[in-house]
Enzyme design. Structure first.
Site, mmCIF file in Angstrom:
data_model
loop_
_atom_site.group_PDB
_atom_site.id
_atom_site.type_symbol
_atom_site.label_atom_id
_atom_site.label_comp_id
_atom_site.label_asym_id
_atom_site.label_seq_id
_atom_site.Cartn_x
_atom_site.Cartn_y
_atom_site.Cartn_z
ATOM 1 N N GLY A 1 0.799 -1.214 0.000
ATOM 2 C CA GLY A 1 0.000 0.000 0.000
ATOM 3 C C GLY A 1 0.836 1.269 0.000
ATOM 4 O O GLY A 1 0.492 2.244 -0.625
ATOM 5 N N THR B 1 5.641 -6.456 4.895
ATOM 6 C CA THR B 1 6.790 -6.126 5.729
ATOM 7 C C THR B 1 7.273 -7.320 6.531
ATOM 8 O O THR B 1 8.394 -7.326 7.008
ATOM 9 C CB THR B 1 6.407 -5.001 6.698
ATOM 10 N N ASN C 1 13.724 -9.651 12.405
ATOM 11 C CA ASN C 1 14.107 -10.576 11.338
ATOM 12 C C ASN C 1 14.968 -9.802 10.334
ATOM 13 O O ASN C 1 14.443 -9.089 9.481
ATOM 14 C CB ASN C 1 12.851 -11.129 10.651
ATOM 15 N N PRO C 2 16.269 -9.907 10.457
ATOM 16 C CA PRO C 2 17.140 -9.089 9.600
ATOM 17 C C PRO C 2 16.901 -9.314 8.105
ATOM 18 O O PRO C 2 17.147 -8.419 7.301
ATOM 19 C CB PRO C 2 18.550 -9.544 10.004
ATOM 20 N N THR D 1 13.924 -9.892 6.491
ATOM 21 C CA THR D 1 12.801 -9.070 6.012
ATOM 22 C C THR D 1 13.084 -7.586 6.252
ATOM 23 O O THR D 1 12.648 -6.746 5.463
ATOM 24 C CB THR D 1 11.486 -9.485 6.707
ATOM 25 N N GLY E 1 11.377 -0.377 14.114
ATOM 26 C CA GLY E 1 10.615 -0.384 12.852
ATOM 27 C C GLY E 1 11.465 0.094 11.702
ATOM 28 O O GLY E 1 12.428 0.828 11.880
ATOM 29 N N GLY F 1 10.121 0.343 7.974
ATOM 30 C CA GLY F 1 9.477 0.479 6.662
ATOM 31 C C GLY F 1 9.824 1.723 5.877
ATOM 32 O O GLY F 1 9.891 1.691 4.651
ATOM 33 N N GLU F 2 10.017 2.833 6.576
ATOM 34 C CA GLU F 2 10.143 4.098 5.836
ATOM 35 C C GLU F 2 11.590 4.496 5.556
ATOM 36 O O GLU F 2 11.885 5.108 4.527
ATOM 37 C CB GLU F 2 9.505 5.263 6.612
#
Lengths: 738, 178, 332
Positions: free
Chosen positions: A241, A470, A629-630, A632, A699, A701-702
């Site tokens: 997304g 992710t 989890n390195p 991912t 985190g 993701g960004e």
């Protein structure tokens, strides 16, 4: 903690994704379902005076067509509150009135028995319009009438300042004052937005491609004036997304209304063109950065003024200045942001909102300053390293930015850089090196989860969050396995269902830090429930202090006594023991400042004879606390870098003077493909941030998408001497720039 | 807006005319399916909406993303641009037919799992079908640049390209070594 | 996509018999199905060509190469004779589209490929090519991808094919069959300039079917290159491309073929540049000079002015790369 956490684990949902067995929204086919196909406005501004429907209604398979004149008048607006978890992307209801605010705005939904029939009929629905003469297809800094020289209305809440930035700028030994811009970008997730609605009595089930099942449930509950308990939103697998699916879009409401009226399931897969026009974008922004420094590189003033476009149908503040106050130790800082309306579809957060555009401007400006000072860009940044967060004056929870700069520079071979433009050559190509800092705020929110011990020895973990790719399924399983001793293959993780305990949006890089503590709390509660049972009179541990019983290796243990959980459940004659619990951030939020950091280095190759620019390699070192989890996590960073490559060189959602979205497809909206991808070397530092949560995870993701565009633009300057301050760095910009 | 071409079509469409329905046989993953459908059904929609084989995905519906890639008579094709009727008599392989019947993963699936060659998983079936076709194609070189060029019609917006390349090379070694 | 009747003839004769004003032939479908989905093309009958044979590549006695209409782009690109005698065609084919699309797309279909102008591709927008007399949206709209050569006041749409650019440079004949028999159309005459009638894109009558494309015999001792310039590295239409074929005697150019893509309304032979190059020394400076000639009559617009310089760069570099092969002894 070490066996399962911070180790590379293949995704637990991998087998499903690799076999075609994962059920993305559009994959769900319900008995008797009908197909919805939307029709978008041909104009960008004006009035819809009517619709030609007759031909379409007479076409094979057409069941009904929904539009302004026959739409449900009982619908209500969602309050659109983040705190109440009912944010929607576009506040306007579909077909609410006949005013057209943007090209592609839905004017009808055709419903038919097959996809082909719905599409064929939709092509025959024609709007009759009264177009406005004036279309605001983009705002322009020339329109500006304010001290920042930027268009739009000042957003008071975003203003931050410390010291006297203006005075310090005027007094600075070295100054810089430039405008930067980024084009509108579109998320362009591979999965089309899709919604299937089905009613059973007064219960509504919606299968939706969403990054927030809980938010959509609450939003629908307001729109349909129904208690949330009567609505369930399901999203087991999401074809990503990038922010575009955080909040509900009008197609979901249209589809649910159609299903209610027709008393059959309706499935609407939004066509790609409508995804571009009507399902979000990162808005175009213009930024002005003014830096003042001493001759030794010490920053004495930072002024960062931004302005982003929004739609007439809703307010979106892209907060491009969000990272600036925290990035460097500087006593005099002022930032502002403005927002101005244009005739475009509604923008929304897109991966690393604020930071991605903002750090493009700031980190390019820092490079420009380094050249002015004749200073190494890394050294300039080190000179201004912030020992604590200068914005909040709180200590960092954990900050290893210096190590990021050093490690990435070393891996990259930054020492081979010549501090001269166009001096490094190979064949037809000129080589350029560039770097930038990366940063993203680390957040944690409230979250609930449920853990169930099953009689067959399996453990079930449930949370109303989602896995958008992710790796949430996997890290939840890893965490539960680590804490319970149940092997990872014996853990069932249930996500993507709003009837599960309330979980967070999958966005903002906060899902990991938010969900894992709730998983732990729920496991602790379920374990306690087991202990309560086993310590009852007549039970195995009735004689022992319950506080000394531990869960270990799938058994409750006390000293050298142990009883397997399965045995316990069998002896108790109950199928399962379950518990739900919540976790939320605490006082640490006011004691520390939480950010992730990174450094990215880029080599570009510029062939001036054919105006060909390519990224040759990327090196990044990232400080995100602990990666659960390195494998991912690294994938996330690499994906962010790839998207940043697109942002820097290709991506622009183009509106012509009439407000028409010209490139609403994946051939003309250019995103990176395999052949564009250079070798990428990502290093994840491992400094767990235990201030944020017990798992040390911030985190991921960004952050990969921050800084990369600046690193590329800086490398382009090193190679070409052309300072491109507007993204994308297109061929024509390179050709035409001096 | 008036559209001469569109208007001219009107007289030719008879809503009650079902004569355009045709019965075709599609051989998918070794199984033959009989379908009655109109000629304007593309293979992708026939697989997904009629046969419930939803592994092949719709990402653009116009040959611009590769998510719908299936293998037909050994060659990867964009099933969104192929009329289902024209696939009659051909051997169609989708992601559902890639693993062995006993569930043993195809080397490309195993490599994708081990290399984390995906994120959201939506383009993944298309990536793997294209990869299997490329690995079987002696005319496509298997160096990284050639693989990347040959795979470029399969967009991965998550940007898992590096891992996909690693996985394809790894599967190539597995297959060659076997 | 509207409904239509699918006709699957077994012979060329039947295929031609089935063709009408409101029908369309389908080969790979990569253009037709795409445009039918958009509502840009709405044939009542779709005539399938996949049972007609026409899938052979045949060397003719006069040194020419005869390519069946249905030979896929993939197969043509790797044909040993094409790789040996017409490497520029192989390169052009492989630079186009994607592996999956090339596996589907046919030779005739590629010749018949239609423009990618987004205004043409949206039936809601005025477009003289799709709907004569409605106007050109690109002229005053976004025209970055549009042509600077061969344009008219009615249409500036770019011809999108790479294959056709190579064929224009090589020289070819389009063989068509209709109710009145067979015709051979020189490749340069096949595609039409938009002029006052942008809706007329080619010299093919409504009952005619392309059966073959015959490539001219290769130039003896020629060296060649296809160079394609675009935003991303693959899977994108050209912003500017050049097929260059050159023969040399020592350091002098004895023959030159220069064709351009991405910048013109049809596959474009830069004849002025070719003429100026013949007899001259093969130097970088000379290549740059003739490249200027190719764009003397360019008509740039608001967003595509850069294509003049980019196109010139494509020519100069393609010529240089081709000639470098000669000096490295790579020519056949």
């Amino acid at each position: 903690m070490s066996e399962t956490l911070n180790t590379q684990k293949p995704r637990i949902d991998g087998a499903l994704k690799l076999s075609g067995g994962a059920d993305y929204t559009a994959d769900i086919n319900l008995d008797g379902q009908l197909y919805g196909y939307p029709v978008g406005s041909a104009i960008a501004s004006g009035e819809l005076e009517g619709l030609e429907l007759e031909e379409a209604l007479g076409m094979p398979g057409v069941v009904d067509i929904f539009h302004h004149d026959n739409f449900d008048r009982t619908l209500k607006h969602s309050p659109n509150s983040f705190a109440e978890k009912n944010t929607v992307s576009e506040p306007r209801l579909p077909f609410e009135d006949t005013t057209i605010h943007y090209h592609g705005q839905y004017i009808a939904l055709v419903v038919a028995d097959t996809f082909e029939h719905a599409r064929a009929a939709a092509q025959k629905v024609k709007g009759k319009y009264r177009a406005n003469d004036q279309v605001i297809s983009q705002f322009d800094e020339l329109d500006a009438d304010n001290v920042a020289g930027l268009p739009g209305v000042l957003q008071e809440g975003d203003g931050q300042s410390r010291g006297e930035a203006d005075t310090a700028f005027d007094a600075a030994e070295v100054t810089l004052d430039h405008h930067y811009s980024i084009a509108t970008e579109t998320h362009a997730a591979m999965e089309l937005h899709a919604s299937t609605a089905t009613w059973s009595g007064d219960h509504l089930t919606v299968y939706e491609s969403t990054q927030g099942v809980v938010f959509q449930r609450h939003a629908l509950s307001h729109v349909f004036s129904m208690p949330p308990e009567q609505i369930n939103v399901i999203s087991h697998f999401i074809g990503s997304g990038f922010g575009g699916k955080l909040f509900m879009w009008p197609h979901a409401i249209m589809t649910a209304v159609a299903s209610r009226r027709l008393k059959r399931p309706v499935k609407t897969v939004v066509p790609r063109q409508s995804v571009f026009t009507s399902a979000g974008s990162r808005p175009r922004s213009i930024q002005r950065v003014r830096l003042g420094a001493r001759a030794d590189g010490t920053l004495t003033s930072i002024r960062h003024d931004g302005s982003n476009e929004t739609a007439f149908v809703g307010m979106h503040n892209d907060t491009v200045i969000s990272a600036t106050p925290s990035m460097y130790a500087c006593e005099n800082v002022s930032v502002t942001n403005r927002v101005g309306e244009v005739n475009h579809g509604m923008p929304c957060p897109m991966r690393a909102p604020g930071e991605a555009p903002g750090l493009f401007a700031l980190e390019t400006a820092m490079d420009e300053l380094a050249w002015q000072l004749e200073m190494d860009p890394v050294e300039l940044r080190k000179k201004n390293f912030a020992e604590r967060d200068p914005a909040s004056d709180l200590p960092w929870s954990s900050n290893h930015l210096i190590e990021c700069w050093d490690n990435a520079a070393k891996r990259f071979g930054w020492e081979n850089r010549t501090a001269e433009i166009g001096a490094m050559r190979e064949g037809d190509e000129i080589i350029g090196y560039g770097m930038a800092s990366q940063s993203w705020e680390a957040m944690r929110l409230q979250c609930s989860a449920r853990v169930t011990f099953l009689s067959d020895g399996r453990l079930q973990v449930s949370c109303g969050t989602q896995d958008i790719g992710t790796g949430t399924y996997t890290i939840v399983a890893q965490t539960a396995s680590e804490l319970s001793g149940v092997p990872i293959e014996d853990i069932d993780v249930r996500l993507g269902d709003s009837s599960l305990p309330s979980g967070p949006l999958s966005g903002g890089s906060f899902a990991t830090a938010t969900v894992l503590p709730a998983v732990k709390a729920a496991l602790d509660a379920a374990t306690q429930a087991l202990i309560d049972k086993v310590t009852q009179d007549g039970q195995a541990f009735s004689d022992v202090d319950s506080g000394s019983i531990e869960l270990s290796d799938r058994a409750l243990t006390y000293g050298d006594r142990s009883i397997p959980v399965t045995t316990l459940l069998e002896e108790l004659g109950i199928g399962q023991v379950t518990a739900e619990a919540s976790a939320e951030p605490g006082d640490e939020q006011s004691e520390y400042s939480f950010r992730s950091f990174g450094a990215v280095f880029v080599e570009v190759r510029w062939d001036p004879g054919i105006s060909r620019l390519k990224v040759e390699r990327i090196v990044s070192t990232i400080d995100i606390g602990r990666a659960i989890n390195p494998m991912t996590a690294r994938n996330q960073v690499e994906g962010g870098l790839v998207m940043g490559l697109g942002m820097a060189l290709f991506e622009q959602t183009e509106y012509d003077k009439s407000g028409y979205l010209y490139n609403a497809n994946l051939a003309d909206y250019i995103v990176p493909v395999h052949a564009d991808i250079p070798p990428i070397d990502v290093e994840l530092l491992d400094y767990p941030d235990y201030h944020l949560n017990a798992f040390g995870a911030r985190g991921v993701g960004e952050i990969g998408l921050t800084g990369i565009a600046a690193a590329i633009s800086n490398a382009v300057y090193h190679a070409t001497g052309k300072r491109i301050r507007d993204l994308p760095i297109s061929i024509e910009r390179l050709l035409m720039a001096n | 807006m008036a559209d001469a071409t569109l208007d001219a079509t009107v007289g030719h469409v008879d809503p009650d005319d079902t004569s355009s329905l045709q019965t075709i046989e599609l051989t998918v993953n070794g199984q033959t399916h009989t379908l009655t459908l109109e000629p304007n059904v593309v293979l992708l929609d026939a697989l997904r909406e009629r046969l419930n084989l939803t592994g092949a995905k719709k990402g653009c519906d116009h040959g611009q993303c590769g998510a719908c890639t299936v293998v037909i008579d050994g060659r990867a094709m964009n099933s969104c641009l192929l009329l289902a009727a024209l696939a009659e008599g051909q051997d169609i392989t989708t992601i559902e037919g890639l693993a062995d019947e006993d569930g043993t993963l195809h080397p490309i699936q195993q490599a994708f799992l081990e290399h984390d060659a995906y994120q959201c998983g939506y383009c993944t079936a298309g990536q793997m079908m294209m990869a299997t076709s490329i690995l079987n194609d002696k005319d496509i070189a298997k160096d990284p640049a050639s693989i990347k060029e040959a795979m470029s019609g399969n967009i991965c917006r998550c940007g898992a390209y590096k891992n996909i390349l690693d996985a394809v090379q790894s599967a190539h070694r597995t297959i060659e070594g076997a | 996509m509207q409904s239509f009747e699918l006709i699957r003839p077994e012979s060329v004769k039947d295929a031609i018999g089935a063709q009408s004003e409101r029908s369309a032939f389908i080969g790979g479908g990569t253009t037709l199905v795409d445009l039918m989905k958009l509502g840009v093309m709405q044939p009542d009958h779709v005539v399938d060509t996949n049972r007609l044979g026409l899938d052979e590549i045949e060397a003719l006695d006069d040194g020419r190469l005869k390519i069946g209409a249905r030979v896929s782009n993939s197969r043509l690109a790797i044909d040993a004779r094409v790789e040996r005698d017409y490497p520029v065609l192989s390169q052009a084919l492989l630079s186009g589209a994607s592996t999956g699309l090339r596996n589907m797309a046919t030779t005739a279909g590629n010749v018949m490929q239609r423009t990618r102008c987004p205004y043409f591709r949206d039936p809601a927008k005025p477009c003289n090519k799709r709907e004569p007399g409605t106007g050109c949206s690109a002229m005053d709209g976004i025209n970055r991808n549009h042509a600077v050569l061969g344009t008219s006041e009615h249409c500036i749409a770019t011809h999108p094919s790479d294959m056709c650019v190579a064929m224009a440079a090589i020289g070819a004949t389009v063989v068509v069959e209709g109710r009145k028999g067979t015709r051979e159309i020189p490749f340069e005459d096949f595609h039409l300039l938009p002029g006052d009638h942008p809706e007329r894109e080619h010299d093919l009558r409504s009952d005619e079917l392309i059966t073959h494309v015959v490539l001219d015999a290769p130039l003896e001792g020629a060296v060649s290159t296809y160079l394609k310039l675009r935003d991303r590295a693959s899977y994108e239409f050209a912003l500017a491309s050049c097929a260059a074929i050159v023969t040399l005697e020592g350091t002098k150019v004895t023959a030159a073929r220069i064709a351009l893509g991405g910048v013109a309304t049809k596959p474009w032979r830069a004849v002025d540049a070719e003429a100026a190059l013949v007899g001259e020394e093969a130097t970088a400076k000379m290549f740059e000079q003739v490249a200027l000639l190719a764009f003397q009559r360019a008509m740039p617009l608001e967003h595509n002015a850069f294509k003049v310089e980019l196109g010139q760069q494509a020519i100069a570099r393609a010529l240089r790369d081709a000639v470098q092969q000669a000096s490295q002894g790579e020519h056949q």
